[in-house]
Design a protein around this motif. Sequence first.
Motif, short mmCIF file in Angstrom:
data_model
loop_
_atom_site.label_atom_id
_atom_site.label_comp_id
_atom_site.label_asym_id
_atom_site.label_seq_id
_atom_site.Cartn_x
_atom_site.Cartn_y
_atom_site.Cartn_z
N LEU A 147 0.83 -1.21 0.00
CA LEU A 147 0.00 0.00 0.00
C LEU A 147 0.86 1.26 0.00
O LEU A 147 0.55 2.24 -0.69
N ALA B 243 0.82 4.01 -2.97
CA ALA B 243 0.51 5.41 -2.64
C ALA B 243 1.63 6.34 -3.14
O ALA B 243 1.36 7.41 -3.69
N LYS B 244 2.87 5.93 -2.94
CA LYS B 244 4.01 6.74 -3.40
C LYS B 244 3.97 6.92 -4.92
O LYS B 244 4.18 8.04 -5.43
N VAL C 109 4.71 10.47 1.95
CA VAL C 109 3.49 9.66 1.87
C VAL C 109 3.81 8.18 2.07
O VAL C 109 3.08 7.46 2.77
N TYR C 110 4.90 7.72 1.47
CA TYR C 110 5.31 6.31 1.61
C TYR C 110 5.53 5.94 3.08
O TYR C 110 4.97 4.96 3.58
N PHE D 180 2.24 6.15 5.15
CA PHE D 180 1.38 4.99 4.94
C PHE D 180 1.93 3.78 5.69
O PHE D 180 1.17 3.01 6.29
#
Length: 540
Positions: free
Chosen positions: A159, A163-164, A189-190, A193
């Motif tokens: 995930l 997302a990244k 973001v990575y 998450f």
Amino acid sequence: MGSEDVLKSASTLASYNVLLQVMFRVLTFLLNAFTLRFVSKELIGVVNVRLMLLYSTLVFLSREAFRRACLSGEGAGRNWRQVINLLWLTFPLGCVWGVLLVCVWWWVLQAPDPDSIPHYVPAVGLFCVAALTELLAEPLWVLAHAHMFVRLKVIAESLAMIAKCLVTVVLVVSAPQWGLFIFSAAQCVYTGFLLTCYVVYFIHFLGSEEAEKKSFPVYRMTDLLPSKVDHEPLLNWKLTTLTWSFFKQSFLKQILTEGERYVMTFLNVLNFGDQGVYDIINNLGSMVARFLFLPIEESFYVFFAKVLERGRDVQHQKQEEVSMAAEVLECLLKLVLLIGLIITVFGYAYSHLALDIYGGELLSNGAGPALLRCYSCYVLLLAINGVTECFVFAAMSKEEVDRYNLVMLGLSASFLLLSYWLTWMFGGVGFILANCCNMALRITHSIVYIRQYFLQSEHRPLWGLRPHSAVLVALGVSAVITAFSESVFCCDGGWLLRLFHVAVGAVCLLTVVITVFLTETRLVQFVKTQLLPKYNKKLT
């Protein structure tokens, strides 16, 4: 958890790790191909080399020693409260490393031109924040890993990577003027998450029936925070001492692992554009080695380790098993040699076309094709070294392995010096030439060992490095024809001529494969009876 359950869980985890690595490589491959259409190679160089080196250095030096110590055999019967307290030291240590590294990246290293690559200073800070965010998940990661939470690792990292990629694609298309902010936001973001997935999982898991069945040592989320242990020291000093020992080793390991990037970053042997192109070519070329040769090496290392008695000479072992090992080694050497030669021959004539399709003129113009051609030759050496070393490490005694580790240390140090000198002379190609020299020395050492190992027997497995003369002729003719085809048909005459160039290569490759089937009958039989059934079982 019994031994069989541990083995089963470890095997499952290893399989998922391989799948994750494949997925990450493929996603990175596709992401680079996409972003190259929208950003400059200089920007790619700053992100993939300069900023990712900061990130990997900070994370590795802050957590690697703690992971190795807390997951080692010293943990049997461990007090998890003390382990969690120890693991929380990764964050303050990361803060210390972060301040030091950010100061170096801001004021010691040469900053990129702010007109062409803006926002460098805040990008360094954001990558540091991303690394510290990942360190916050360290106690949860170690707990999950120690208790074999296989699905958690797979889901969280998948995930986070997806997302990244999504953030990168959206921002590159909608706001390319943001430059380094795009990749900084994607990295944050990575890690965000990743941390969120672990926290959410443990919120739902702790106190559940599943946790009680597994006798999980932590009962509430507050137990995951550092706290005092009743009538016991805050830390397990034996584990802390072990961590310190691993910490001292981690410096050398990090330097050897990221040696090329350190040379590029601190010695300024390449500009940012050349760094970006080299990093892309390196990732592109290494996919072949990881997907094709690594499974062969790992599978047959286990075979050699089981068949041969470590540290004993050939005369004092079962001759049937020695004969089998010699035959398998000979066939493996011939197999990887032929695959490597095919990649070298066709890689020379099709590097320009491959890079033009993958990254457009950004990669196909300049040093890109020369880098990939050299890397094609390097793949040949990688293939041979992988098989020879997997046999050598399976047959060596512990004392011989310890001596060889010292040899490897010397080779690694010489590689760093050689890479600086050759890169100063030849640019990015110098890095690949240094790798070739390093790999050639390792192959020489392994060949000498194998020759000595079988000297007192009738077996000569090194004959696997001598392909049939007809195959060599077919490869030589194919090299000439495809090189001529490239000069005539590729790559400025349109797609029709490119397709004709591809067709010429397909015919030559088919000719080489047919020649191998007709002349290397023993190898073909080995592949049919040994390799194909093994991989069919893995697939089913």
